[in-house]
Design a protein around this motif. Structure first.
Motif, PDB file in Angstrom:
ATOM      1  N   LEU A   1      16.740  17.619  26.974  1.00 48.09           N
ATOM      2  CA  LEU A   1      16.957  19.023  27.311  1.00 48.09           C
ATOM      3  C   LEU A   1      15.646  19.747  27.604  1.00 48.09           C
ATOM      4  O   LEU A   1      15.628  20.756  28.307  1.00 48.09           O
ATOM      5  CB  LEU A   1      17.684  19.742  26.176  1.00 48.09           C
ATOM      6  CG  LEU A   1      19.160  19.393  25.991  1.00 48.09           C
ATOM      7  CD1 LEU A   1      19.724  20.121  24.790  1.00 48.09           C
ATOM      8  CD2 LEU A   1      19.957  19.734  27.229  1.00 48.09           C
ATOM      9  N   LEU A   2      14.539  19.239  27.061  1.00 52.24           N
ATOM     10  CA  LEU A   2      13.242  19.847  27.341  1.00 52.24           C
ATOM     11  C   LEU A   2      12.921  19.797  28.824  1.00 52.24           C
ATOM     12  O   LEU A   2      12.235  20.661  29.362  1.00 52.24           O
ATOM     13  CB  LEU A   2      12.129  19.121  26.571  1.00 52.24           C
ATOM     14  CG  LEU A   2      12.057  19.373  25.061  1.00 52.24           C
ATOM     15  CD1 LEU A   2      10.954  18.528  24.472  1.00 52.24           C
ATOM     16  CD2 LEU A   2      11.831  20.836  24.767  1.00 52.24           C
ATOM     17  N   ARG A   3      13.430  18.748  29.504  1.00 49.61           N
ATOM     18  CA  ARG A   3      13.140  18.580  30.929  1.00 49.61           C
ATOM     19  C   ARG A   3      14.169  19.278  31.798  1.00 49.61           C
ATOM     20  O   ARG A   3      14.121  19.176  33.012  1.00 49.61           O
ATOM     21  CB  ARG A   3      13.095  17.076  31.269  1.00 49.61           C
ATOM     22  CG  ARG A   3      12.030  16.323  30.510  1.00 49.61           C
ATOM     23  CD  ARG A   3      11.947  14.873  30.955  1.00 49.61           C
ATOM     24  NE  ARG A   3      13.120  14.100  30.574  1.00 49.61           N
ATOM     25  CZ  ARG A   3      14.045  13.644  31.423  1.00 49.61           C
ATOM     26  NH1 ARG A   3      13.955  13.931  32.699  1.00 49.61           N
ATOM     27  NH2 ARG A   3      15.053  12.937  30.996  1.00 49.61           N
ATOM     28  N   ARG A   4      15.156  19.962  31.164  1.00 47.04           N
ATOM     29  CA  ARG A   4      16.235  20.613  31.905  1.00 47.04           C
ATOM     30  C   ARG A   4      16.918  19.604  32.827  1.00 47.04           C
ATOM     31  O   ARG A   4      17.222  19.872  33.982  1.00 47.04           O
ATOM     32  CB  ARG A   4      15.695  21.788  32.736  1.00 47.04           C
ATOM     33  CG  ARG A   4      15.024  22.866  31.932  1.00 47.04           C
ATOM     34  CD  ARG A   4      16.039  23.763  31.260  1.00 47.04           C
ATOM     35  NE  ARG A   4      16.846  24.477  32.229  1.00 47.04           N
ATOM     36  CZ  ARG A   4      16.521  25.649  32.744  1.00 47.04           C
ATOM     37  NH1 ARG A   4      15.378  26.221  32.407  1.00 47.04           N
ATOM     38  NH2 ARG A   4      17.314  26.261  33.599  1.00 47.04           N
ATOM     39  N   ALA A   5      17.111  18.363  32.317  1.00 49.83           N
ATOM     40  CA  ALA A   5      17.694  17.299  33.134  1.00 49.83           C
ATOM     41  C   ALA A   5      19.157  17.597  33.425  1.00 49.83           C
ATOM     42  O   ALA A   5      19.947  17.811  32.520  1.00 49.83           O
ATOM     43  CB  ALA A   5      17.569  15.965  32.402  1.00 49.83           C
ATOM     44  N   THR A   6      19.538  17.601  34.694  1.00 47.11           N
ATOM     45  CA  THR A   6      20.899  17.960  35.059  1.00 47.11           C
ATOM     46  C   THR A   6      21.894  16.844  34.756  1.00 47.11           C
ATOM     47  O   THR A   6      23.077  17.096  34.676  1.00 47.11           O
ATOM     48  CB  THR A   6      20.983  18.296  36.554  1.00 47.11           C
ATOM     49  OG1 THR A   6      20.493  17.182  37.316  1.00 47.11           O
ATOM     50  CG2 THR A   6      20.163  19.520  36.866  1.00 47.11           C
ATOM     51  N   LYS A   7      21.431  15.597  34.595  1.00 47.22           N
ATOM     52  CA  LYS A   7      22.346  14.491  34.340  1.00 47.22           C
ATOM     53  C   LYS A   7      22.241  13.978  32.912  1.00 47.22           C
ATOM     54  O   LYS A   7      22.992  13.124  32.513  1.00 47.22           O
ATOM     55  CB  LYS A   7      22.067  13.336  35.311  1.00 47.22           C
ATOM     56  CG  LYS A   7      22.402  13.673  36.758  1.00 47.22           C
ATOM     57  CD  LYS A   7      22.198  12.473  37.655  1.00 47.22           C
ATOM     58  CE  LYS A   7      22.565  12.777  39.097  1.00 47.22           C
ATOM     59  NZ  LYS A   7      22.355  11.622  39.999  1.00 47.22           N
ATOM     60  N   GLN A   8      21.291  14.476  32.147  1.00 49.65           N
ATOM     61  CA  GLN A   8      21.119  14.010  30.779  1.00 49.65           C
ATOM     62  C   GLN A   8      21.028  15.211  29.852  1.00 49.65           C
ATOM     63  O   GLN A   8      19.984  15.530  29.316  1.00 49.65           O
ATOM     64  CB  GLN A   8      19.865  13.138  30.646  1.00 49.65           C
ATOM     65  CG  GLN A   8      19.954  11.848  31.438  1.00 49.65           C
ATOM     66  CD  GLN A   8      18.737  10.986  31.238  1.00 49.65           C
ATOM     67  OE1 GLN A   8      17.795  11.383  30.583  1.00 49.65           O
ATOM     68  NE2 GLN A   8      18.750   9.799  31.803  1.00 49.65           N
ATOM     69  N   GLY A   9      22.122  15.891  29.696  1.00 53.78           N
ATOM     70  CA  GLY A   9      22.155  16.946  28.709  1.00 53.78           C
ATOM     71  C   GLY A   9      22.504  18.320  29.226  1.00 53.78           C
ATOM     72  O   GLY A   9      23.087  19.108  28.503  1.00 53.78           O
ATOM     73  N   LEU A  10      22.150  18.643  30.462  1.00 48.78           N
ATOM     74  CA  LEU A  10      22.345  20.018  30.903  1.00 48.78           C
ATOM     75  C   LEU A  10      22.806  20.085  32.353  1.00 48.78           C
ATOM     76  O   LEU A  10      22.209  19.470  33.232  1.00 48.78           O
ATOM     77  CB  LEU A  10      21.040  20.804  30.754  1.00 48.78           C
ATOM     78  CG  LEU A  10      21.034  22.222  31.340  1.00 48.78           C
ATOM     79  CD1 LEU A  10      21.999  23.113  30.581  1.00 48.78           C
ATOM     80  CD2 LEU A  10      19.637  22.795  31.318  1.00 48.78           C
ATOM     81  N   ILE A  11      23.880  20.835  32.568  1.00 48.36           N
ATOM     82  CA  ILE A  11      24.310  21.178  33.929  1.00 48.36           C
ATOM     83  C   ILE A  11      24.420  22.691  33.999  1.00 48.36           C
ATOM     84  O   ILE A  11      25.041  23.324  33.139  1.00 48.36           O
ATOM     85  CB  ILE A  11      25.651  20.521  34.281  1.00 48.36           C
ATOM     86  CG1 ILE A  11      25.466  19.017  34.497  1.00 48.36           C
ATOM     87  CG2 ILE A  11      26.250  21.150  35.531  1.00 48.36           C
ATOM     88  CD1 ILE A  11      26.724  18.284  34.869  1.00 48.36           C
ATOM     89  N   GLN A  12      23.793  23.277  34.991  1.00 45.42           N
ATOM     90  CA  GLN A  12      23.816  24.723  35.183  1.00 45.42           C
ATOM     91  C   GLN A  12      24.107  25.011  36.651  1.00 45.42           C
ATOM     92  O   GLN A  12      23.319  24.647  37.515  1.00 45.42           O
ATOM     93  CB  GLN A  12      22.475  25.337  34.761  1.00 45.42           C
ATOM     94  CG  GLN A  12      22.485  26.858  34.770  1.00 45.42           C
ATOM     95  CD  GLN A  12      21.179  27.434  34.272  1.00 45.42           C
ATOM     96  OE1 GLN A  12      20.175  26.718  34.166  1.00 45.42           O
ATOM     97  NE2 GLN A  12      21.164  28.717  33.966  1.00 45.42           N
ATOM     98  N   ARG A  13      25.256  25.649  36.909  1.00 41.59           N
ATOM     99  CA  ARG A  13      25.684  25.873  38.283  1.00 41.59           C
ATOM    100  C   ARG A  13      26.374  27.214  38.434  1.00 41.59           C
ATOM    101  O   ARG A  13      26.797  27.827  37.452  1.00 41.59           O
ATOM    102  CB  ARG A  13      26.653  24.774  38.740  1.00 41.59           C
ATOM    103  CG  ARG A  13      26.042  23.394  38.819  1.00 41.59           C
ATOM    104  CD  ARG A  13      27.018  22.413  39.408  1.00 41.59           C
ATOM    105  NE  ARG A  13      26.400  21.090  39.561  1.00 41.59           N
ATOM    106  CZ  ARG A  13      27.031  20.031  40.049  1.00 41.59           C
ATOM    107  NH1 ARG A  13      28.285  20.132  40.429  1.00 41.59           N
ATOM    108  NH2 ARG A  13      26.402  18.874  40.171  1.00 41.59           N
ATOM    109  N   ASN A  14      26.519  27.633  39.694  1.00 43.54           N
ATOM    110  CA  ASN A  14      27.405  28.730  40.052  1.00 43.54           C
ATOM    111  C   ASN A  14      28.686  28.102  40.608  1.00 43.54           C
ATOM    112  O   ASN A  14      28.635  27.065  41.252  1.00 43.54           O
ATOM    113  CB  ASN A  14      26.766  29.631  41.104  1.00 43.54           C
ATOM    114  CG  ASN A  14      25.479  30.262  40.608  1.00 43.54           C
ATOM    115  OD1 ASN A  14      25.228  30.317  39.405  1.00 43.54           O
ATOM    116  ND2 ASN A  14      24.659  30.721  41.530  1.00 43.54           N
ATOM    117  N   ALA A  15      29.820  28.731  40.352  1.00 43.58           N
ATOM    118  CA  ALA A  15      31.087  28.110  40.750  1.00 43.58           C
ATOM    119  C   ALA A  15      32.144  29.163  41.002  1.00 43.58           C
ATOM    120  O   ALA A  15      32.059  30.299  40.534  1.00 43.58           O
ATOM    121  CB  ALA A  15      31.554  27.143  39.653  1.00 43.58           C
TER     122      ALA A  15
END
Length: 455
Positions: free
Chosen positions: A359-373
């Protein structure tokens, strides 16, 4: 086919801020190399990075453990940074770290100055406010520690021609029925002095009847009022909209047909606030329940579908009425605009130490997804799941469907108000490089209800 976007006019000052950011990063990297041998610089770097990773891992173990192991993890999380600091002092390298960190902070400040959204781009369009004859305001005297009474809001509103209904009495008041009855009697403006949950309920009725809605910041947190640019400390100023106001057309979120103005949360937070012990001992209840919730031993296994993307097994999902600032994952910060026509969606998974560190790297595939939808659907392996809707704890049938109604609500605000400051921009290195060296890439993506934008 649409016409090509015109070349963006970039002020020269923003180019120089971007160049200064890169210069500060280079200086931060050069300081340890210049102050030590190449081997010493590598050791220094490994020591600092290793200390951060161990501290994060220990903090994660503190959250997922109980008893003696939990306190050992807490001790390690506190001790490791102190040991790293001691080793740097012993080696006479503390000044190197201080200078490098100061340069990194300077680089971040310069980068944000270069990338910051112009205030004109963050301001919502103002429309002329209509003339009303029968404003109807609902006020909760208990909300916000008694702000309605403290600021004498009832008398001041009545002096401006509004009818006021107080939520008082021995039992609960049906706010929905109260507002609908006012509309039947000819109310041409609805308003609320209370918390965000009550604001959302009445806002939905106002939108349904295409009536103006007045927000009075008399709640505890007043996140909705804050993002409308209102003064949270002085709810009296909100009443100025009745004599000199303008209209803002803002989005409304819907969750299984229910309106929300801020956010809806699923997973860890929603499970915790359902506990009867939460109101009496918030910290103790969180620490007691987190280990089972994070490891998946308790609570439903969630599956979130964010437009076309599916996230299986997240520990927490936050769906907001409009995206929060890119650096705010908890929904406690600011939304610069409430008329972007898109939900903000954040899904966090940290079921292992590796994922927590990721999560420190803000990894979108390993822990965190942040999107508009345009739509977020949260399903589970049980028929009902706890959901926090604008701070209220509810149980909802699965699947839970969240949608956005673009500019569905006509909010009346004072013409003169504090306003919403631009949000801190995301540190987009590609965009920063374009600004610094004059290259023009693809135009920035604008969130819309039909085009989700990945972080």
């Amino acid at each position: 086919m649409s016409a090509a976007a015109p070349l963006e006019e970039v002020p020269e000052s923003r180019r120089w801020w971007a160049r200064a950011a890169f210069a500060a990063v280079l200086c931060a990297a050069a300081v340890p190399i210049a102050a030590t041998s190449s081997g010493g610089a590598i050791v220094l770097l490994i020591t600092c990075i290793g200390g951060v990773l161990v501290a994060v891992a220990a903090t994660y173990w503190f959250l997922i453990s109980r008893g003696f192991l939990r306190w050992c993890a807490l001790g390690l999380a506190v001790l490791v940074p102190l040991v790293v600091l001691f080793l740097l002092i012993q080696a006479g390298l503390l000044w190197v770290v201080v200078v490098s960190v100061a340069l990194i902070v300077l680089a971040v400040a310069c980068a944000r100055a270069a990338l910051r959204e112009r205030r004109a781009d963050s301001a919502m369009i103002e429309h002329p406010a209509p003339t009303w004859r029968h404003p109807f305001l609902i006020m909760n005297p208990r909300s916000g520690g008694g702000k309605v009474v403290k600021f004498d809001l009832q008398r001041k509103a009545e002096e401006l021609g509004a009818e006021v209904a107080l939520l008082e009495g021995p039992g609960p008041v049906d706010v929905d029925a109260l507002a609908r009855h006012a509309v039947e009697r000819g109310a041409d403006l609805l308003g609320v002095a209370g918390g965000d949950g009550t604001q959302a309920l009445v806002a939905g009725i106002a939108a349904e009847h295409d009536l103006p809605f007045l927000v009075i910041s008399a709640g505890t947190r007043n996140h909705f009022a804050l993002d409308l640019g209102l003064d949270r400390e002085d709810p009296t100023g909100c009443l100025d909209a009745l004599r000199d106001g303008v209209e803002l057309h803002v989005d409304l979120g819907k969750i299984n047909g229910r309106t929300f103005v801020n956010n809806s949360s699923f997973g860890v937070y929603a499970e915790v606030v359902q506990s009867p012990a939460y109101r009496e001992d918030k910290a103790g209840t969180v620490l007691e329940m987190l280990p089972d919730l994070i490891k998946g031993a308790k609570g439903a296994r969630l599956r979130a579908r964010v437009d076309g993307a599916t996230v299986d097994g997240p520990q927490a999902v936050l769906v907001s009425n409009g995206p929060y600032g890119s650096n705010d994952l908890a929904g406690l910060g600011r939304r610069t605009r409430l008329d972007r026509g898109a939900l903000g969606a954040v899904a966090i998974s940290a079921a292992s130490t590796r994922e927590a560190v990721g999560l420190l790297r803000r990894a979108t595939k390993q822990g965190l997804i942040q999107r508009n939808a345009a739509e977020v659907v949260v399903d589970a392996d049980v028929p009902e799941i706890p959901v926090g809707v604008d701070g209220e704890a509810l149980l909802m049938s699965t699947p839970v469907r969240c949608t956005i109604e673009p500019r569905a609500l006509r909010v009346v605000v004072p013409r003169h108000r504090p306003g919403v400051p631009p949000a801190q921009p995301a540190l987009d290195l590609v965009r920063l490089r374009e600004l610094a060296w004059g290259h023009r890439g693809a135009p920035p993506v604008t969130a819309s209800a039909s085009t989700p934008a990945a972080e």
